[in-house]
Design a protein around this motif. Structure first.
Motif, PDB file in Angstrom:
ATOM      1  N   GLU A   1       0.624  -1.540  -0.476  1.00  0.00           N
ATOM      2  CA  GLU A   1      -0.032   0.171   0.050  1.00  0.00           C
ATOM      3  C   GLU A   1       0.765   1.257   0.273  1.00  0.00           C
TER       4      GLU A   1
ATOM      5  N   ARG B   1       3.544   9.966  -9.792  1.00  0.00           N
ATOM      6  CA  ARG B   1       2.709  10.355 -11.013  1.00  0.00           C
ATOM      7  C   ARG B   1       2.315  11.741 -11.349  1.00  0.00           C
TER       8      ARG B   1
ATOM      9  N   GLU C   1       5.694  12.393 -13.328  1.00  0.00           N
ATOM     10  CA  GLU C   1       6.097  11.478 -14.390  1.00  0.00           C
ATOM     11  C   GLU C   1       5.695  12.085 -16.018  1.00  0.00           C
ATOM     12  N   THR C   2       4.387  12.100 -15.369  1.00  0.00           N
ATOM     13  CA  THR C   2       3.701  13.298 -17.086  1.00  0.00           C
ATOM     14  C   THR C   2       4.104  14.200 -17.190  1.00  0.00           C
TER      15      THR C   2
ATOM     16  N   GLN D   1       2.991   1.760  -3.645  1.00  0.00           N
ATOM     17  CA  GLN D   1       1.685   2.404  -4.029  1.00  0.00           C
ATOM     18  C   GLN D   1       1.529   3.994  -3.841  1.00  0.00           C
ATOM     19  N   ARG D   2       1.422   4.715  -2.813  1.00  0.00           N
ATOM     20  CA  ARG D   2       1.197   5.989  -2.453  1.00  0.00           C
ATOM     21  C   ARG D   2       2.041   6.656  -3.097  1.00  0.00           C
ATOM     22  N   TRP D   3       3.260   6.625  -2.887  1.00  0.00           N
ATOM     23  CA  TRP D   3       3.993   7.039  -2.995  1.00  0.00           C
ATOM     24  C   TRP D   3       4.661   6.706  -4.587  1.00  0.00           C
ATOM     25  N   ALA D   4       4.487   5.727  -5.274  1.00  0.00           N
ATOM     26  CA  ALA D   4       4.678   6.494  -6.361  1.00  0.00           C
ATOM     27  C   ALA D   4       3.433   7.117  -7.349  1.00  0.00           C
ATOM     28  N   GLU D   5       2.322   6.841  -6.338  1.00  0.00           N
ATOM     29  CA  GLU D   5       1.510   7.976  -7.248  1.00  0.00           C
ATOM     30  C   GLU D   5       1.658   9.235  -7.215  1.00  0.00           C
ATOM     31  N   ARG D   6       2.312   9.906  -6.335  1.00  0.00           N
ATOM     32  CA  ARG D   6       2.446  10.935  -5.239  1.00  0.00           C
ATOM     33  C   ARG D   6       3.473  11.277  -7.046  1.00  0.00           C
TER      34      ARG D   6
END
Ligand code: MG
Length: 103
Positions: free
Chosen positions: A87, A97, A100-101, A90-95
């Motif tokens: 979890e 994103r 990244e874009t 996922q939260r770390w990667a979400e921050r």
């Protein structure tokens, strides 16, 4: 009797928790030292990259031992820790994103 049993029988849980805190602090220091070796901060250290990396591994091992003697590496506990880790990953990667874009 295993090594873990001997430690559990002779060191109170409160002291084993204190040991975990001590080793976790040493792990943090080792990570900061390795960072300092990697990245010149204007504050040189005589520690080599190999030495800093080896120390990080030793502190990781110390923490792992503390988790074992506190029975925090039991399969049920480990399952929950792995679930929380997923979890948090996922939260770390979400921050990251949006960054990244944008790139
Ligand atoms: Mg240590």
């Amino acid at each position: 009797m295993t090594d873990i049993d001997i430690i559990r029988d002779n060191v109170h849980e409160l002291e084993r928790l204190a040991q975990l805190a001590e080793e976790a602090a040493e792990l943090a220091q080792a990570a900061l030292k390795l960072r300092r070796v990697y990245k010149s901060t204007g504050n040189p250290t005589p520690v080599t990259l190999q030495g800093a990396y080896q120390n990080l591994l030793e502190e990781l091992a110390d923490v792992k031992v503390c988790l074992a003697v506190l029975n925090l590496d039991a399969s049920g506990t480990q399952w929950r820790v792995d679930q929380l880790a997923e979890e948090k990953l996922q939260r770390w990667a979400e921050r990251l994103r949006p960054i990244e874009t944008e790139a």
